[in-house]
Design a protein around this motif. Structure first.
Motif: not given
Length: 203
Positions: A175-203
């Motif tokens: 919807t706004t990207g908040t959920t994905i962005n918060q999850a992404k931040k956790i992984l990137l802060d833990a030194k993940a190389k890259s984080v993209t996202a896939f969703t079934l639906i987009r509003r």
């Protein structure tokens, strides 16, 4: 895999008219679970989104609204089969680690199944949980501003090390990207190389 797993559409209960050919028998294509009439009501999301770090399959329209309500809130777990072919087609050959957006344990008890996990299971997609949800708070019912300014709702799962790895986060709806962005931040802060996202639906 059975060619006639269901004989009636899981959405409207009308007969599924699916002719069986040698191609469908010999391919890895999943059997249909909805009729062509219901299928045509789902609107594909544009193939070239502005934000290419988030890929979504469908728009949020009335048919999808009804589907989500029945699947998530009426606990119709069979509906996880509806989009398995499309999800498999998009994620099966990805080399990145697939990470579903998690549910809080209390919410999981209430719903009885993890809806994102179930979508992946039905699509035969291997996934790993790297995150835990630390609040029962949901984004539904919030205004756009409230969603964007929401406090962090995830934490890194114990004994998981994302450092140097590539990830694809998976959720049911963007919807706004908040959920994905918060999850992404956790992984990137833990030194993940890259984080993209896939969703079934987009509003």
């Amino acid at each position: 895999m059975k060619r006639h797993e269901v004989s009636k559409c899981l959405l409207c209960n009308n007969p599924i008219d699916e002719s069986v050919t040698w191609i469908t028998l010999l391919s890895n294509q999943f059997p249909r679970t909805i009729c062509s009439h219901c299928e045509d009501k789902f609107e594909p999301y544009p193939a070239e989104p502005i934000d290419k770090t988030v890929i979504s399959l469908y728009k949020y329209n009335e048919q999808m609204k009804d589907y989500l309500h029945r699947y998530k809130f009426m606990h119709d777990v069979l509906l996880a089969k509806v989009f398995r072919h499309q999800i498999h087609q998009h994620l099966a050959k990805k080399e990145a680690t697939i990470v579903p957006i998690p549910m809080h344990p209390e919410k999981l008890k209430e719903r009885t199944f993890a809806h994102v996990d179930e979508l992946l299971k039905q699509a035969n997609i291997i996934y790993e949980h790297y995150l835990i949800k630390i609040t029962t708070e949901t984004q539904g019912g919030k205004t756009r501003e409230q969603r964007i300014n929401a406090r962090q709702i995830f934490a890194l799962k114990e004994n998981q090390n994302p450092a140097g790895k590539e990830f694809i986060l998976v959720d049911d709806i963007y919807t706004t990207g908040t959920t994905i962005n918060q999850a992404k931040k956790i992984l990137l802060d833990a030194k993940a190389k890259s984080v993209t996202a896939f969703t079934l639906i987009r509003r």
